[in-house]
Design a protein around this motif. Structure first.
Motif, short mmCIF file in Angstrom:
data_model
loop_
_atom_site.label_atom_id
_atom_site.label_comp_id
_atom_site.label_asym_id
_atom_site.label_seq_id
_atom_site.Cartn_x
_atom_site.Cartn_y
_atom_site.Cartn_z
N THR A 195 0.83 -1.21 0.00
CA THR A 195 0.00 0.00 0.00
C THR A 195 0.87 1.25 0.00
OG1 THR A 195 -1.81 -1.16 1.11
CG2 THR A 195 -1.79 1.24 1.27
N ALA A 196 1.96 1.23 0.75
CA ALA A 196 2.83 2.40 0.81
C ALA A 196 3.43 2.71 -0.56
CB ALA A 196 3.95 2.17 1.83
N ALA A 197 3.92 1.67 -1.25
CA ALA A 197 4.49 1.89 -2.58
C ALA A 197 3.40 2.27 -3.57
CB ALA A 197 5.22 0.63 -3.05
N GLY A 198 2.21 1.70 -3.43
CA GLY A 198 1.10 2.03 -4.30
C GLY A 198 0.69 3.49 -4.21
N ARG A 199 0.79 4.05 -3.00
CA ARG A 199 0.49 5.48 -2.84
C ARG A 199 1.44 6.33 -3.66
NH1 ARG A 199 -0.99 5.18 3.27
NH2 ARG A 199 -3.19 5.48 3.22
N ARG A 200 2.73 5.98 -3.63
CA ARG A 200 3.72 6.76 -4.40
C ARG A 200 3.44 6.67 -5.89
NH1 ARG A 200 9.60 5.37 -3.64
NH2 ARG A 200 9.90 7.49 -4.43
N VAL A 201 3.11 5.45 -6.35
CA VAL A 201 2.81 5.27 -7.77
C VAL A 201 1.57 6.06 -8.15
CG1 VAL A 201 2.06 3.57 -9.48
CG2 VAL A 201 3.96 3.03 -7.94
N SER A 202 0.56 6.01 -7.29
CA SER A 202 -0.69 6.72 -7.58
C SER A 202 -0.48 8.23 -7.62
CB SER A 202 -1.74 6.36 -6.52
OG SER A 202 -2.99 6.92 -6.84
N GLU A 203 0.33 8.75 -6.70
CA GLU A 203 0.61 10.19 -6.70
C GLU A 203 1.33 10.60 -7.98
OE1 GLU A 203 2.84 10.53 -3.14
OE2 GLU A 203 1.09 10.44 -1.82
N LEU A 204 2.28 9.77 -8.40
CA LEU A 204 3.03 10.07 -9.63
C LEU A 204 2.10 10.04 -10.84
CD1 LEU A 204 5.80 10.61 -10.87
CD2 LEU A 204 6.16 8.14 -10.97
N ALA A 205 1.24 9.03 -10.90
CA ALA A 205 0.30 8.93 -12.02
C ALA A 205 -0.67 10.11 -12.02
CB ALA A 205 -0.48 7.62 -11.93
N GLY A 206 -1.10 10.52 -10.83
CA GLY A 206 -2.06 11.61 -10.74
C GLY A 206 -1.53 12.93 -11.30
N ARG A 207 -0.24 13.15 -11.21
CA ARG A 207 0.34 14.37 -11.78
C ARG A 207 0.16 14.43 -13.29
NH1 ARG A 207 6.20 13.65 -9.08
NH2 ARG A 207 5.48 13.08 -6.99
N HIS A 208 -0.03 13.26 -13.90
CA HIS A 208 -0.19 13.19 -15.35
C HIS A 208 -1.61 12.77 -15.72
CE1 HIS A 208 4.15 13.67 -16.03
NE2 HIS A 208 4.26 13.05 -14.87
N LEU A 209 -2.53 12.94 -14.76
CA LEU A 209 -3.95 12.67 -14.96
C LEU A 209 -4.20 11.24 -15.43
CD1 LEU A 209 -5.07 16.03 -16.62
CD2 LEU A 209 -5.02 15.41 -14.19
N GLN A 210 -3.39 10.33 -14.94
CA GLN A 210 -3.60 8.92 -15.23
C GLN A 210 -4.16 8.20 -14.00
OE1 GLN A 210 -0.68 6.49 -17.13
NE2 GLN A 210 0.08 8.13 -18.45
N SER A 211 -4.93 7.16 -14.25
CA SER A 211 -5.47 6.31 -13.20
C SER A 211 -4.81 4.95 -13.27
CB SER A 211 -6.99 6.17 -13.35
OG SER A 211 -7.51 5.29 -12.36
N PRO A 212 -3.90 4.63 -12.36
CA PRO A 212 -3.20 3.35 -12.43
C PRO A 212 -4.11 2.20 -12.02
CG PRO A 212 -2.59 4.48 -10.43
CD PRO A 212 -3.47 5.43 -11.19
#
Length: 509
Positions: A224-241
């Motif tokens: 979950t901790a790593a998933g949060r980082r990935v989700s935050e990064l994707a969100g900057r580019h308006l992507q939904s992982p």
């Protein structure tokens, strides 16, 4: 000890057999950011041509992959057992899941359906189509080194996307074997690229790929901790992982439950794969009327479990995936508090010659083995109640009312899987309605998935994305709508709609 390096100076992956740490399965140099970005550029460049292949033809590569995996089932399962320590019977089941996934998605190559939609206007047709997203970067974990990657790779490729795959460093050999099967099945080199990298490098490389527009979808399985980082990064580019994260999965034992069946379910849920599944049992919630009896039976069953060499038929679970996973599990044991009590054996931690287990097959000192642990007396305010332990540890709590059971099942914030044991359809359906988990089992374990059913969770377990079955197609395609007007004049939606007259004052009689 200095970190091992390749002749090129690159750091090395050294994948060891966790049942025999002297057995090096494979050594590979770790790639850097530049390798990840180069792979993404190649995959991005190959995507238009791959998408131009007719979907049924892409489906044939999926069919070929499934046939080749079936032909090499025993060899691939043996490699899974050797590299991550999964008992051979379980490893065969994992490989079968790859085959099942290919079987299912072969048909979807002829069923990437859109729709024809009626228009509100004459001489006009409306359509919908599925379109591939582009290039996906898929990042997978070690506990299911073949099955979980197939959940991403097969539908992503079938839908016309190209893929850059970053597998776990702990499963490099299985990843390369699976890649070889895809290659032999006819998947072109640049359509599916594999890069070995560590977590920080992957995060940095993914960020650069997103900045350059090389990646249009992210698939991630991990914590979950790593998933949060990935989700935050994707969100900057308006992507939904597509995120498949951790769990603290509850198993409710109602007062009318078949206790022997519930014990079997808890045993498999909690200790299969050494508790290293995202769907592994976190906490048993036992009704106070059956709590003590259930706990005694579960403790006796755990005492009888055979732990050890995963190649032996009698072994229920083998080693943890590696030293890093053992250290994480040992940290979880620090959450045990004075008001908790251990059921069954009181031995905890690593199994060694100095800390032996009665039912052990093999030499404990050659591998990374952990005692199965049951912790009773857990309370809602305990950190152990809300922390994923990822190892052979099961908590047990007592509840009084159904409302309390539901609160405890949902209260930790995870929402991946849950189970309830009851003979009452009313209780089962009420639990289904009120439990927040994405997957519910009735009189079955918290673990286990089928290729044609959606897999995924909510809350801390994911962002609502789903894998497997037809539902995963929405992760790797976007909807395109088309309106085709052949009236010969401009027709304006909502403005030029023909009205149907009515008599508002009409009354019967």
């Amino acid at each position: 000890m200095p970190e091992p390096t390749h002749a090129s100076g690159a750091r090395l992956i050294v994948s060891r057999n966790p049942a025999d740490l002297t057995d090096i399965v494979v050594e590979r140099p770790l790639g850097g950011v530049e390798e990840l970005v180069a792979a993404a550029r190649a995959a991005h460049g190959a995507q238009p041509e791959w998408a131009a292949w007719p979907a049924p033809l892409r489906g044939r590569t999926v069919q070929n992959t499934g046939r080749l995996v079936a032909r090499n089932k025993e060899a691939l399962a043996g490699l899974i057992t050797r590299e991550i320590g999964k008992p051979y019977g379980e490893a065969l089941g994992e490989v079968q899941e790859v085959i099942d996934t290919c079987d299912f998605f072969l048909g979807e190559g002829r069923r990437l359906y859109g729709q024809t939609v009626p228009s509100e206007m004459p001489d006009k047709q409306l359509f919908t189509y599925r379109k591939p997203l582009g290039t996906a970067m898929v990042i997978t974990a070690a506990n299911f080194p073949a099955a979980v990657p197939s959940w991403y790779l097969v539908p992503a490729l079938l839908c016309g996307n190209t893929v850059v795959w970053k597998p776990s460093e702990s499963a490099a050999a299985v990843a390369e074997a699976l890649l070889a099967l895809f290659r032999a099945a006819g998947v072109p080199e640049d359509v599916l690229r594999l890069v070995h990298a560590d977590g920080d490098t992957t995060y940095a490389g993914l960020g650069q790929c997103l900045e350059e527009g090389l990646v249009q979808k992210i698939g991630f399985t991990g914590s979950t901790a790593a998933g949060r980082r990935v989700s935050e990064l994707a969100g900057r580019h308006l992507q939904s992982p597509c995120l498949e994260l951790g769990g603290k999965n509850p198993l409710v034992v109602a007062e009318d439950a078949d206790l022997d069946l519930a014990v079997q379910g808890a045993l498999f849920s909690g200790f299969a794969t050494a508790g290293q599944r995202c769907t592994s049992l976190g906490t048993v919630l036992a009704h106070r009327a059956v709590h003590d009896e259930f706990l005694a039976r579960l403790g006796a069953a755990v005492e009888d479990l055979v732990v050890g060499d995963p190649r032996r038929d009698e072994v229920f679970y083998g080693p943890l995936i590696g030293e890093r996973y053992l250290q994480g599990f040992l940290s979880s044991l620090e959450l045990v508090r004075p008001h908790h009590r251990l059921s069954g054996s009181t031995a905890t931690g690593r199994i060694t010659g100095d800390s032996p287990r009665k039912n052990f097959a093999g030499d404990p000192d050659t591998g990374v083995y952990a005692h199965p642990t049951i912790v009773a007396g857990v309370r809602p305010e305990d950190e152990l109640y809300r922390t994923e332990t990822f190892g052979p540890l099961v908590s047990v709590m007592e509840y009084g009312s159904f409302d309390e059971a539901v609160r405890l099942a949902n209260g930790h914030g995870y929402g991946l899987s849950a189970a309830i044991y009851t003979d009452s359809p009313r209780t089962a359906f009420a639990f289904r309605e009120r439990c927040s988990a994405g997957m519910i089992s009735v009189n079955n374990s918290t673990v286990g998935a089928e290729a044609h059913l959606p897999f995924g969770g909510n809350g801390l377990s994911g962002n609502g994305s789903r894998q497997s079955g037809i539902w995963v197609l929405d992760q790797f395609t976007s909807w395109q709508s088309v309106n085709w007007d052949y009236a010969g004049t401009l027709q304006r939606a909502q403005m030029d709609v023909r009205e149907i007259g009515a008599d508002p004052g009409f009354r019967l009689g």
